[in-house]
Motif scaffolding. Sequence first.
Motif, short mmCIF file in Angstrom:
data_model
loop_
_atom_site.label_atom_id
_atom_site.label_comp_id
_atom_site.label_asym_id
_atom_site.label_seq_id
_atom_site.Cartn_x
_atom_site.Cartn_y
_atom_site.Cartn_z
N LEU A 88 -1.43 56.01 -30.02
CA LEU A 88 -1.52 55.17 -28.83
C LEU A 88 -0.26 54.31 -28.67
N ARG A 89 0.32 53.86 -29.77
CA ARG A 89 1.59 53.12 -29.68
C ARG A 89 2.69 54.04 -29.15
N SER A 90 2.74 55.26 -29.67
CA SER A 90 3.74 56.21 -29.20
C SER A 90 3.54 56.53 -27.73
N LEU A 91 2.27 56.68 -27.31
CA LEU A 91 1.97 56.92 -25.90
C LEU A 91 2.55 55.80 -25.04
N ALA A 92 2.31 54.57 -25.45
CA ALA A 92 2.80 53.43 -24.68
C ALA A 92 4.32 53.38 -24.65
N GLU A 93 4.94 53.55 -25.79
CA GLU A 93 6.40 53.45 -25.87
C GLU A 93 7.09 54.58 -25.10
N THR A 94 6.60 55.80 -25.25
CA THR A 94 7.26 56.92 -24.57
C THR A 94 7.03 56.87 -23.07
N THR A 95 5.87 56.37 -22.65
CA THR A 95 5.64 56.21 -21.22
C THR A 95 6.58 55.15 -20.65
N ARG A 96 6.71 54.04 -21.34
CA ARG A 96 7.63 52.99 -20.88
C ARG A 96 9.05 53.51 -20.79
N GLN A 97 9.51 54.21 -21.80
CA GLN A 97 10.88 54.71 -21.78
C GLN A 97 11.09 55.69 -20.63
N ALA A 98 10.08 56.52 -20.35
CA ALA A 98 10.20 57.47 -19.23
C ALA A 98 10.35 56.71 -17.91
N VAL A 99 9.59 55.63 -17.74
CA VAL A 99 9.69 54.86 -16.50
C VAL A 99 11.05 54.16 -16.41
N LEU A 100 11.54 53.65 -17.52
CA LEU A 100 12.84 52.99 -17.49
C LEU A 100 13.97 53.98 -17.20
N ARG A 101 13.78 55.24 -17.60
CA ARG A 101 14.78 56.27 -17.26
C ARG A 101 14.65 56.71 -15.81
N HIS A 102 13.43 56.76 -15.33
CA HIS A 102 13.15 57.23 -13.97
C HIS A 102 12.42 56.10 -13.24
N GLU A 103 13.16 55.17 -12.71
CA GLU A 103 12.58 53.95 -12.13
C GLU A 103 11.51 54.25 -11.07
N TRP A 104 11.70 55.31 -10.33
CA TRP A 104 10.75 55.68 -9.26
C TRP A 104 9.37 56.02 -9.80
N VAL A 153 5.40 47.91 -17.11
CA VAL A 153 6.63 48.55 -16.62
C VAL A 153 6.86 48.25 -15.14
N ARG A 154 5.79 48.12 -14.37
CA ARG A 154 5.97 47.75 -12.97
C ARG A 154 6.61 46.36 -12.87
N ARG A 155 6.25 45.47 -13.76
CA ARG A 155 6.87 44.14 -13.76
C ARG A 155 8.35 44.26 -14.14
N GLU A 156 8.67 45.09 -15.12
CA GLU A 156 10.07 45.27 -15.50
C GLU A 156 10.88 45.87 -14.36
N ILE A 157 10.32 46.87 -13.70
CA ILE A 157 11.04 47.50 -12.60
C ILE A 157 11.19 46.53 -11.43
N ALA A 158 10.17 45.72 -11.18
CA ALA A 158 10.27 44.71 -10.13
C ALA A 158 11.41 43.74 -10.43
N GLU A 159 11.58 43.38 -11.68
CA GLU A 159 12.68 42.50 -12.07
C GLU A 159 14.03 43.18 -11.82
N ARG A 160 14.14 44.44 -12.17
CA ARG A 160 15.38 45.18 -11.92
C ARG A 160 15.70 45.19 -10.42
N ARG A 161 14.70 45.47 -9.63
CA ARG A 161 14.92 45.56 -8.18
C ARG A 161 15.27 44.20 -7.60
N ALA A 162 14.64 43.14 -8.09
CA ALA A 162 14.96 41.80 -7.61
C ALA A 162 16.40 41.44 -7.97
N GLU A 163 16.83 41.84 -9.16
CA GLU A 163 18.21 41.57 -9.57
C GLU A 163 19.20 42.26 -8.64
N ARG A 164 18.91 43.50 -8.28
CA ARG A 164 19.81 44.21 -7.38
C ARG A 164 19.79 43.60 -5.98
N ALA A 165 18.61 43.19 -5.53
CA ALA A 165 18.48 42.67 -4.18
C ALA A 165 19.14 41.30 -4.02
#
Length: 226
Positions: A88-104, A153-165
């Motif tokens: 379950l830890r690996s599931l969480a970590e690998t999912t997060r890394q996939a989202v950080l690689r593919h922000e969409w 991860v949605r919170r992390e991506i929102a932060e990335r997008r806010a930084e760009r905006a």
Amino acid sequence: MLVWERPEPPERPVPAPLSRERIVRAAIQLADADGLEAVSLRKVAAALEVGPMRLYGYIATKDELLDLMLDAVYAEIRPVGDDWREVLRSLAETTRQAVLRHEWLADLIGGRPQLGPHALARGEAVLSALDGVDVDLAMPLVTAVDSYVIGAVRREIAERRAERATGMDEKRWQAALGPYLQRQLDTGELPALATVVRDAVHLTADETFRLGLDLLLDGIEARLRK
């Protein structure tokens, strides 16, 4: 017939051969570069240097294309481990890394279960590791971890997008809003918040994610011991 089961058109001698895999790969490259707004059958066809009508033999709609893109990324999420907690830890970590690689991906995960072949293989790998857990608890446990990851991860991506905006990273944003926040805390009406802001350790995104995950897994472990 669902896209997963629908046969591809037969190969034919043309200057630019196609396949669903090539189409999906091109779409992912567009999305990685410029977000989901950059993905359309017309733009994918242009990237592949073919006419848009050729794509319709492989993919009927944009929704099918998004399903295929999402499932292709699920191939990157392969949890491993020797017990349920590690998996379950690996599931969480690998999912997060996939989202950080593919922000969409943050805009597509969640909602109804994904039923593509890679998503199903991911589910099988996780549930196999939960062998011995009450069958009625298995899916709620996985859903709890998925829900935590999706929110984080949605919170992390929102932060990335806010930084760009805004052109301001987190530290510059905090510096800009700091005087206002200090005035609010100085009123004495927010004592608990003031204590946390003043005294608590300020964690990085990685540390915050892993601590939250530990808290969740500790709760799951306590439940399983009952």
